[in-house]
Scaffold this active site. Structure first.
Site, PDB file in Angstrom:
ATOM      1  N   TYR A  54     -62.281 -10.131  16.274  1.00 40.97           N
ATOM      2  CA  TYR A  54     -62.262  -9.643  17.657  1.00 40.97           C
ATOM      3  C   TYR A  54     -62.752 -10.705  18.632  1.00 40.97           C
ATOM      4  O   TYR A  54     -62.377 -10.746  19.784  1.00 40.97           O
ATOM      5  CB  TYR A  54     -63.189  -8.426  17.805  1.00 40.97           C
ATOM      6  N   CYS A 383     -52.926  -9.551   0.874  1.00 44.03           N
ATOM      7  CA  CYS A 383     -54.341  -9.723   0.541  1.00 44.03           C
ATOM      8  C   CYS A 383     -55.039  -8.366   0.415  1.00 44.03           C
ATOM      9  O   CYS A 383     -54.785  -7.668  -0.560  1.00 44.03           O
ATOM     10  CB  CYS A 383     -55.014 -10.668   1.543  1.00 44.03           C
ATOM     11  N   HIS A 517     -51.816 -15.294   1.581  1.00 45.71           N
ATOM     12  CA  HIS A 517     -51.384 -15.070   2.966  1.00 45.71           C
ATOM     13  C   HIS A 517     -50.103 -15.860   3.257  1.00 45.71           C
ATOM     14  O   HIS A 517     -50.167 -16.971   3.808  1.00 45.71           O
ATOM     15  CB  HIS A 517     -52.484 -15.503   3.939  1.00 45.71           C
ATOM     16  N   GLU A 519     -48.022 -15.495   5.515  1.00 51.21           N
ATOM     17  CA  GLU A 519     -47.775 -15.672   6.960  1.00 51.21           C
ATOM     18  C   GLU A 519     -48.233 -17.041   7.447  1.00 51.21           C
ATOM     19  O   GLU A 519     -47.748 -17.540   8.462  1.00 51.21           O
ATOM     20  CB  GLU A 519     -48.445 -14.546   7.769  1.00 51.21           C
TER      21      GLU A 519
HETATM   22  N1  GLN Z   1     -61.653  -8.339   1.839  1.00 53.82           N
HETATM   23  C1  GLN Z   1     -60.778  -8.743   0.797  1.00 53.82           C
HETATM   24  C2  GLN Z   1     -61.387  -9.839  -0.074  1.00 53.82           C
HETATM   25  O1  GLN Z   1     -62.301 -10.509   0.333  1.00 53.82           O
HETATM   26  C3  GLN Z   1     -59.438  -9.197   1.337  1.00 53.82           C
HETATM   27  C4  GLN Z   1     -59.514 -10.452   2.150  1.00 53.82           C
HETATM   28  C5  GLN Z   1     -58.299 -10.663   2.986  1.00 53.82           C
HETATM   29  O2  GLN Z   1     -57.508  -9.752   3.195  1.00 53.82           O
HETATM   30  N2  GLN Z   1     -58.134 -11.858   3.520  1.00 53.82           N
HETATM   31  O3  GLN Z   1     -60.918 -10.037  -1.170  1.00 53.82           O
END
Ligand code: GLN
Length: 545
Positions: A54, A383, A517, A519
């Site tokens: 945020y 993720c 990720h 993206e």
């Molecule tokens: N909170 C989860 C983890 O640490 C996913 C992290 C994320 O989505 N980047 O594994």
């Protein structure tokens, strides 16, 4: 040796310096030059990894595992050049390193000071890692006049003195506001900002003037005169209809021509902008549209999902369709009543659960996965989204309390903390409850794909892929067997076979969850195959509903 372009901002923040730097780099690249872009962040965090999305927007992760400012995402998307650890520095990191050296005794006998120690470190960072590069663009975060950015300005001033006369350039991005009551554009804020910059010893060569209304020739000349630059070097930067139009727009205003002129380069080839023309043609002339729900947590601030937003649009470019994104706060799906979820998700052509941290909204995300699975709606989990998909399937398989240890103790830990894993540098280990900054599984890791899986087809038959990671938890391999029995197949694993990387459902039109990720590696002229595939599936779905 490379030439350096220092980009500073004045008047207000949020002028889009990052996009401007990325666009200028893209234009130089289109003329055949090799570019790198660097970001100097004056805040005291060592990196943005511990900041709230945020506050700061998304944390962009590089192949080599740096957690960086989201502007590096713009740089990569506009140039296709992968950023490195050496492309983003913060005051916090500089001070941390200097203080560590001081404690070691490296400066024994000396007083450690901002000038020269901090400024030397900034200069060393700007000059590092420049083999084969023609232009290094350095963007300074913040606004001229900020106390925090003073050492960076001083370092630029020194570099401009120390390097060759035609080796550095200062581009200052300012705002030329329109005062409605007077019906006029005002140049005074720009004049003040340039004066502030000049008082720090930096005379800008080029002014990039953000404005909502065209800047008349007379005002352009006035800015030039008061700010001590050529009139042609006052470049109007009007709001663009899309970020993808910005390189062409700046080219039309003469930005790259003026930059080359200021460097004394007269024999530069004309830019080849064909890939940008193709991108804007696809963007502005779609042949259909799809609507995708992104069910997440940080939906109040679009910058929190910057790369995701862009990658979905790239998926649209690949399919020549417009992608409408509905950002949905997962929390609204929590509770016993399904009517909310049905009303929100029934009209959607695809459902995406993105990355995230913490328990808040997790039940709403799991409910969205269930809706997508049961209704056969294309689903993409990234993720945390993949972790939620595994928990959802575990619950469907009868593990009523399936959860993640990230959310507290559970008797069915489908997702748990990773304390050991193999990296290119060798075995990595972490203590539970250790430091939170910079300790996740970060950066590019390979994954082995199961032959003939849906995902391996999406990746064009690849056997091994490399994608960027940023997570502390992983799917617990003890649950692979029951989950596969339930219909969720593990089609991508780390090369040692220990860490689940990809899940998919063969019984579903398009259901993929990935621990990484994707993206972060999508580009407008090279959309990521998973996003291209997801949007293609959503297009199919749009024909059904
Ligand atoms: N909170 C989860 C983890 O640490 C996913 C992290 C994320 O989505 N980047 O594994």
């Amino acid at each position: 040796m490379a030439r350096f372009i220092f980009i500073t901002g004045g008047v207000v923040s949020s002028l889009g310096k990052g996009l401007m730097a990325a666009s200028l780099a893209a234009l130089l690249q289109a003329r055949g030059y090799k570019v790198r872009i660097r970001k100097f962040d004056p805040y005291l965090n060592v990196d943005p990894g511990t900041m709230s999305p945020y506050q700061h927007g998304e944390v962009y992760v590089t192949d080599d595992g740096a957690e960086t400012d989201l502007d590096l995402g713009h740089y990569e998307r506009f140039t296709g050049v992968s950023s490195r650890q050496s492309d983003n520095i913060t005051s916090g990191r500089i001070y941390r390193d200097i203080i560590a050296r001081e404690r070691r005794g490296d400066y024994l006998g000396a007083t450690v000071q901002v000038i020269p120690h901090v400024t030397d470190a900034i200069k060393a960072f700007a000059l590092a890692d420049q083999a084969d590069i023609d232009f290094i663009l350095c963007e300074i975060g913040g606004t001229v006049g900020d106390i925090e950015s003073l050492p960076f300005m001083e370092a630029i001033r020194q570099l401009r003195n120390e390097l060759e006369p035609l080796q550095t350039l200062s581009v200052h991005v300012t705002l030329v506001p329109y005062i409605k009551a007077a019906g006029e554009l005002k140049t005074k804020p720009t004049q003040h900002s340039v004066r502030e910059l000049a008082s720090l010893g930096i005379k800008p060569d080029i002014l990039l003037c953000r404005a909502e209304h065209p800047i008349p020739e007379s005002e352009r000349r006035k800015i030039a005169q008061f700010c001590n630059v050529r009139a042609e070097a006052v470049i109007p930067a009007l709001d663009a209809p899309s970020i993808y139009s910005v390189p062409q727009q700046y080219h039309a205003e003469g930005l790259d021509r003026e930059v080359l002129r200021a460097f004394g380069i007269t024999d530069a080839p004309e830019p080849d902008l064909s890939s940008w023309e193709d991108v804007t043609d696809r963007h502005f002339n779609p042949e259909g549209e799809v609507t995708i729900a992104v069910v997440g947590k940080y939906v109040g601030l679009q910058d929190a999902y910057k790369s995701l937003n862009e990658a979905l649009i790239h998926g649209g470019l690949a399919n020549r369709v417009k992608v409408n994104i509905r950002w949905i706060d997962a929390e609204i799906f929590e509770g016993d009543d399904d009517s909310q979820i049905i009303a929100a998700l029934e009209p959607m052509h695809g459902i995406l659960v993105p990355g995230g941290f913490g328990e808040r909204g997790s039940e709403g995300k799991i409910a969205s996965v269930r809706f997508a699975r049961e209704r056969g709606v294309p689903f993409f989990g990234i993720c945390l989204g993949m972790q939620m998909a595994c928990i959802e399937s575990a619950r469907a398989a009868g593990f009523e309390h399936a959860s993640s240890t990230e959310f507290g103790p559970t008797d069915a830990p489908v997702v748990g903390i990773i304390t050991e894993w193999m990296s290119a540098e060798g075995l990595q280990s972490r203590a539970e409850g250790g430091d939170l900054g910079g300790t996740m599984r970060l950066g590019a890791y390979p994954a082995k794909l199961s032959p003939n899986s849906h995902t391996s087809r999406i990746y064009g038959g690849a056997e091994v892929i490399s994608e960027r990671h940023r997570h502390r938890y992983e799917v617990n391999s003890a649950f692979i067997e029951p989950l596969e029995k339930q219909g969720l197949i593990f089609s991508g694993m780390s090369p040692d076979g220990l860490l689940p990387e990809i899940v998919e459902r063969p019984d579903h039109p398009w259901f993929v969850g990935v621990q990484f990720h994707p993206e972060l590696k999508s580009r407008p002229f090279d959309p990521h195959p998973l996003f291209a595939g997801f949007i293609a599936a959503a297009l199919e779905q749009s024909r059904l509903v």
